[in-house]
Design a protein around this motif. Structure first.
Motif, PDB file in Angstrom:
ATOM      1  N   VAL A  16      22.235  27.920  40.929  1.00 14.03           N
ATOM      2  CA  VAL A  16      23.076  26.724  40.949  1.00 14.03           C
ATOM      3  C   VAL A  16      24.527  27.092  41.232  1.00 14.03           C
ATOM      4  O   VAL A  16      25.079  28.007  40.602  1.00 14.03           O
ATOM      5  CB  VAL A  16      22.978  25.972  39.605  1.00 14.03           C
ATOM      6  CG1 VAL A  16      23.947  24.803  39.558  1.00 14.03           C
ATOM      7  CG2 VAL A  16      21.548  25.503  39.364  1.00 14.03           C
ATOM      8  N   PHE A  17      25.138  26.390  42.163  1.00 16.57           N
ATOM      9  CA  PHE A  17      26.580  26.492  42.401  1.00 16.57           C
ATOM     10  C   PHE A  17      27.205  25.167  41.988  1.00 16.57           C
ATOM     11  O   PHE A  17      26.852  24.108  42.528  1.00 16.57           O
ATOM     12  CB  PHE A  17      26.867  26.765  43.877  1.00 16.57           C
ATOM     13  CG  PHE A  17      26.560  28.167  44.302  1.00 16.57           C
ATOM     14  CD1 PHE A  17      27.540  29.148  44.279  1.00 16.57           C
ATOM     15  CD2 PHE A  17      25.281  28.516  44.714  1.00 16.57           C
ATOM     16  CE1 PHE A  17      27.261  30.453  44.662  1.00 16.57           C
ATOM     17  CE2 PHE A  17      24.986  29.814  45.098  1.00 16.57           C
ATOM     18  CZ  PHE A  17      25.971  30.787  45.071  1.00 16.57           C
ATOM     19  N   ALA A  18      28.126  25.215  41.030  1.00 16.87           N
ATOM     20  CA  ALA A  18      28.738  23.977  40.536  1.00 16.87           C
ATOM     21  C   ALA A  18      30.044  24.290  39.822  1.00 16.87           C
ATOM     22  O   ALA A  18      30.130  25.268  39.069  1.00 16.87           O
ATOM     23  CB  ALA A  18      27.786  23.258  39.577  1.00 16.87           C
ATOM     24  N   PRO A  19      31.066  23.472  40.038  1.00 19.69           N
ATOM     25  CA  PRO A  19      32.319  23.653  39.293  1.00 19.69           C
ATOM     26  C   PRO A  19      32.165  23.191  37.852  1.00 19.69           C
ATOM     27  O   PRO A  19      31.310  22.355  37.544  1.00 19.69           O
ATOM     28  CB  PRO A  19      33.318  22.778  40.055  1.00 19.69           C
ATOM     29  CG  PRO A  19      32.489  21.755  40.747  1.00 19.69           C
ATOM     30  CD  PRO A  19      31.158  22.395  41.035  1.00 19.69           C
ATOM     31  N   SER A  20      32.986  23.762  36.988  1.00 18.18           N
ATOM     32  CA  SER A  20      32.998  23.390  35.577  1.00 18.18           C
ATOM     33  C   SER A  20      34.422  23.070  35.147  1.00 18.18           C
ATOM     34  O   SER A  20      35.293  23.953  35.181  1.00 18.18           O
ATOM     35  CB  SER A  20      32.447  24.524  34.703  1.00 18.18           C
ATOM     36  OG  SER A  20      32.787  24.340  33.345  1.00 18.18           O
ATOM     37  N   PRO A  21      34.690  21.833  34.734  1.00 21.30           N
ATOM     38  CA  PRO A  21      36.052  21.504  34.275  1.00 21.30           C
ATOM     39  C   PRO A  21      36.494  22.362  33.085  1.00 21.30           C
ATOM     40  O   PRO A  21      37.654  22.804  33.038  1.00 21.30           O
ATOM     41  CB  PRO A  21      35.949  20.026  33.888  1.00 21.30           C
ATOM     42  CG  PRO A  21      34.775  19.506  34.667  1.00 21.30           C
ATOM     43  CD  PRO A  21      33.818  20.648  34.765  1.00 21.30           C
ATOM     44  N   LEU A  22      35.597  22.606  32.137  1.00 21.97           N
ATOM     45  CA  LEU A  22      35.982  23.392  30.960  1.00 21.97           C
ATOM     46  C   LEU A  22      36.256  24.843  31.338  1.00 21.97           C
ATOM     47  O   LEU A  22      37.215  25.450  30.846  1.00 21.97           O
ATOM     48  CB  LEU A  22      34.899  23.317  29.888  1.00 21.97           C
ATOM     49  CG  LEU A  22      35.176  24.079  28.589  1.00 21.97           C
ATOM     50  CD1 LEU A  22      36.506  23.658  27.975  1.00 21.97           C
ATOM     51  CD2 LEU A  22      34.031  23.873  27.589  1.00 21.97           C
ATOM     52  N   ALA A  23      35.429  25.417  32.226  1.00 22.27           N
ATOM     53  CA  ALA A  23      35.683  26.788  32.672  1.00 22.27           C
ATOM     54  C   ALA A  23      37.009  26.870  33.419  1.00 22.27           C
ATOM     55  O   ALA A  23      37.772  27.834  33.256  1.00 22.27           O
ATOM     56  CB  ALA A  23      34.538  27.278  33.557  1.00 22.27           C
ATOM     57  N   GLU A  24      37.311  25.853  34.231  1.00 19.40           N
ATOM     58  CA  GLU A  24      38.582  25.859  34.964  1.00 19.40           C
ATOM     59  C   GLU A  24      39.756  25.699  34.000  1.00 19.40           C
ATOM     60  O   GLU A  24      40.810  26.326  34.192  1.00 19.40           O
ATOM     61  CB  GLU A  24      38.600  24.752  36.013  1.00 19.40           C
ATOM     62  CG  GLU A  24      39.745  24.861  37.000  1.00 19.40           C
ATOM     63  CD  GLU A  24      39.642  26.088  37.897  1.00 19.40           C
ATOM     64  OE1 GLU A  24      40.669  26.461  38.492  1.00 19.40           O
ATOM     65  OE2 GLU A  24      38.549  26.692  38.009  1.00 19.40           O
ATOM     66  N   LEU A  25      39.579  24.893  32.964  1.00 17.51           N
ATOM     67  CA  LEU A  25      40.624  24.793  31.947  1.00 17.51           C
ATOM     68  C   LEU A  25      40.844  26.144  31.284  1.00 17.51           C
ATOM     69  O   LEU A  25      41.986  26.552  31.032  1.00 17.51           O
ATOM     70  CB  LEU A  25      40.255  23.746  30.900  1.00 17.51           C
ATOM     71  CG  LEU A  25      41.183  23.660  29.675  1.00 17.51           C
ATOM     72  CD1 LEU A  25      42.619  23.357  30.087  1.00 17.51           C
ATOM     73  CD2 LEU A  25      40.676  22.608  28.688  1.00 17.51           C
TER      74      LEU A  25
END
Length: 373
Positions: A16-25
């Motif tokens: 799976v390739f997907a952005p994560s808002p919490l990881a980016e935070l």
């Protein structure tokens, strides 16, 4: 050395390739705490730090060990949720909801990662919440890090729900103060990168996709493992039936130059990678970096670098300058060339050598300033 993810038999749809808002935070908070690690976004970090409400800045300082020197796995809590798709939330609230689904034992274990526990990645049969020996050990390790870390650890072990609520409120206040704007600015870029990598996987396969993600990632001929070239060694699996098969790749704008691999036991593995900007150069392998450090550790090669940084020289010129034999100089030059630190060009029947300033500049300004001084 490498971190190895076993993937034998894993179908493409479980990659799976997907952005994560919490990881980016989490990466944004790391950048705010250590702007020197991320010169490309130093202006952003300065502006955000200057605009933080004092209360929020104080609370971030109280917990910055969760993202300053380590990147706590609580930032990717979706990986610890059983029977899920392995995908992060689409919003920070959704990511925090997934984090809330973790059992207290999992949350506490992930939050205590800053103590550098030797049990990371191992099958922990007991928890410091229930085992007095592990509890005392956790407090001892935290105490070695500082009084702030000890206070946090004692509070976490005494009242996990209160700490979890405090952490969630902290992240929600970050969203209100600065991260909502940041996420709106980068989320389309992250989503586009995830779609592009997913399509690349479908069309060209895993090896080409990993190469596009990072030169530090590779797979073997039979696609049984993913290797991440790191200054550490660890193993995990993406095909644990108790967890559910899958590995998640999370792109990040603020991540460079870090490449993180979550390999906690009982969690799906996650590769958290930086989106490469056009000006970024490919990262060195650990072995190549080692060659460069060893090449520069010899005092005579350092002396040679001083000359070669200023102008091209032949072997004979360097031998005369340092009263050495030509074969001895040639041996030193061969080491420097093998490490990729010097270039060679032929001028008639002579070969001239010169230091590659772009390469050594990436090793650090102190070295460059020393040889050019």
């Amino acid at each position: 050395m490498s971190v190895t993810i076993h993937i034998a038999g894993l179908p493409d749809e479980r990659i799976v390739f997907a952005p994560s808002p919490l990881a980016e935070l989490g990466t944004a908070l790391h950048t705010l705490a250590e702007p020197g690690h991320h010169p490309g976004v130093r202006g952003w970090a300065t502006a955000v730090n200057a605009g933080l409400p004092q209360d929020l800045a104080d609370r971030l300082s109280e917990a910055d060990f969760l993202w300053r020197t380590t990147f706590s796995d609580i930032m990717m809590g979706f990986a610890g949720v059983r029977d899920s798709s392995g995908r992060p939330g689409a919003t920070l609230a959704e990511d925090l909801d997934l984090l809330d689904k973790l059992e207290d034992e999992d949350f506490v274990s992930a939050a205590l990662e800053f103590t550098c526990s030797a049990l990371y990645g191992a099958d922990a049969l007991t928890s410091p919440l229930t085992d007095p020996v592990l509890r005392d050990r956790a407090v001892e390790l935290a105490s070695a890090r500082g009084p702030q870390q000890r206070q946090f650890t004692e509070w976490l072990l005494a009242d996990p729900p209160a700490v979890r609520a405090w952490v969630r409120r902290l992240f929600e206040d970050c969203e209100q103060a600065f991260f909502a704007d940041t996420w709106n600015r980068v989320r389309q870029q992250l989503a586009a990168d995830a779609r592009q990598k997913t399509e690349l996987l479908r069309r060209r396969g895993l090896a080409a996709t990993l190469e596009a993600v990072s030169p530090a990632l590779s797979t073997d001929e039979h696609r049984t493992v993913i290797d991440a070239d790191k200054l550490s060694s660890a193993r995990t699996t993406a095909v644990d039936p108790e967890v559910g098969p899958g590995v998640t790749f999370v792109p990040s704008v603020h991540q460079w130059p870090h490449l993180l691999v979550l390999h906690r036991h009982g969690w799906r593995p996650v590769v958290h990678y930086p989106i490469a900007a056009p000006e970024m150069q490919a990262p060195l392998s650990v072995e190549q970096f080692k060659l460069r450090m060893e090449a520069l550790a010899h005092p005579m090669r350092m002396q040679l670098c001083r000359n070669l940084a200023r102008a091209p020289y032949t072997t004979g010129e360097l031998a005369d300058h340092y009263s050495l034999s030509s074969p001895e100089v040639s041996r030193h030059l061969a080491v420097l060339k093998r490490a990729g630190l010097i270039t060679a060009r032929r001028r008639g029947r002579y070969v001239q050598y010169q230091l590659d300033l772009k390469v050594v500049g990436r090793l650090g300004s102190d070295f460059l300033e020393t040889v050019l001084r």
